[in-house]
Design an enzyme around this catalytic site. Structure first.
Site, PDB file in Angstrom:
ATOM      1  CB  CYS A  50       4.431  10.856   1.090  1.00  8.24           C
ATOM      2  SG  CYS A  50       3.957   9.649   2.401  1.00  8.24           S
ATOM      3  CB  CYS A  54       2.165  10.835  -0.135  1.00 10.09           C
ATOM      4  SG  CYS A  54       1.269  10.127   0.475  1.00 10.09           S
ATOM      5  CB  CYS A  81       4.366   6.118   1.254  1.00 13.35           C
ATOM      6  SG  CYS A  81       2.406   6.269   1.059  1.00 13.35           S
ATOM      7  CB  CYS A  84       2.594   8.219  -2.571  1.00 12.55           C
ATOM      8  SG  CYS A  84       4.088   8.692  -1.263  1.00 12.55           S
TER       9      CYS A  84
END
Length: 364
Positions: A50, A54, A81, A84
């Site tokens: 991430c 995030c 991810c 994000c």
């Protein structure tokens, strides 16, 4: 079996401590969007990586690892991810690009684009665009366009273009619209500005204070210059260069009272200066100077903190330039701004005077 379990517990604690000691972990806990793009973090239990901002559920520190780039994270076996989208350009960068596009459109247009035209240009709603533009630039689109036109006008006037031609070249739809606000934009009427203050009376006086020679000057609007040097001659020459065609009036009866109040401010900063100021500068400079006047006597701020105060945390260099452009020593206390490490730098009237002013404020 027990030994293996103990070893695993020890390794888990060790990994958690490594994460907790890493300064990047604090950015993750704060979901700091300013850190996006500077590093990425992965979570062993989910197999994803991430960006720092995030909004996903907070991971346990023993499961976290840090990576310099998205490529490094993917090379380590982690996938991006879905929340994000760390493999895409950071949202802050995307927003900055959109605002930059809008600024270029404003600067290149013959007449100021409407809010709807600007929003359509960057594919955002009017409300979202207006809020985004103001959060990044510190100005509304209308104020930015107005400041740009005023800057263009100064350039055209300085290039000796006729006043009427300069008004239209700068993007004003009519001369009447410009003259309604010319005094606020230029500090004097346009015809006076282009002729170096012609037909403008500026009162001034030279005196001595504990920091050396001091010059105080005032227009009809208020104090327009406070300058300090080792000798009076350079101060007077600088005033003449700034207003070469103005009528400079010295030794005016009663003016020494104003000078005395300015000197009192130098010697005892906590007294303050309750006098009108003739502050001439761009919209951005005036925002910085107003923020400077709000710094309490006896305290200092960094250039980055000052930039954050005006809502433009990335404009540190521009803030430093605005401080350097200040022509009202002590009244607009740019001496209260220091470097990130607390060291002194960048004072128009000399670092020794900056240090002396801060010392006086610390004593009071």
């Amino acid at each position: 079996m027990e030994i293996a379990r103990m070893a695993m517990t020890h390794n888990t604690k060790l990994q958690a401590q490594i994460t907790l000691n890493d300064p990047r972990w604090q950015h993750v806990l704060a979901r700091d969007a300013q850190a996006d793009g500077t590093f990425f973090y992965s979570v062993k239990t989910t197999g994803v990586y991430c960006r720092p901002s995030c909004g996903a559920r907070q991971a346990r520190p023993e499961n976290v690892a840090f990576h310099a780039s998205s490529a490094d994270a993917e090379a380590a076996g982690f996938r991006p991810c879905k929340r994000c989208k760390p493999q895409q350009a950071a949202l802050a960068v995307e927003h900055a690009n959109k605002v930059a596009m809008a600024c270029r459109l404003i600067e290149s247009a013959e007449t100021s684009p409407s809010l709807q035209q600007l929003a359509d240009h960057v594919a955002l709603s009017r409300f979202h665009f207006h809020r985004l533009f103001q959060s990044i630039t510190g100005l509304t689109p209308k104020a930015y366009a107005s400041a740009h036109k005023a800057q263009r006008l100064r350039q055209e006037l300085d290039a000796n273009m006729s006043i009427t031609d300069a008004i239209y070249a700068a993007g004003y739809g009519s001369s009447s619209r410009f003259y309604d606000t010319a005094n606020q934009r230029l500090g004097m009427q346009a015809s006076q500005y282009v002729h170096g203050g012609k037909q403008t009376q500026i009162y001034f006086a030279l005196a001595q204070c504990s920091l050396g020679a001091i010059l105080v000057a005032s227009s009809a609007k208020g104090v327009c210059a406070i300058a300090i040097a080792d000798a009076p001659e350079p101060l007077l020459r600088a005033l003449q260069d700034r207003f070469p065609a103005a009528q400079l009036i010295g030794d005016e009866p009663g003016f020494e009272l104003l000078v005395a109040r300015v000197i009192a401010l130098v010697e005892s900063p906590k007294l303050g200066l309750d006098l009108p100021l003739d502050v001439q500068g761009t919209v951005f400079q005036q925002r910085v100077w107003q923020a400077l006047r709000e710094i309490p006597c006896g305290t200092t701020v960094t250039y980055s903190a000052l930039a954050s105060r005006i809502g433009m945390p990335k404009a540190v260099r521009a803030v430093a330039s605005a401080c350097a452009a200040n022509t009202l020593a002590v009244a607009i206390p740019c001496h209260r701004v220091v470097r990130q490490d607390g060291a002194l730098s960048g004072y128009r009237w000399g670092l020794a005077r900056k240090q002396a002013l801060l010392a006086k404020e610390a004593e009071d």
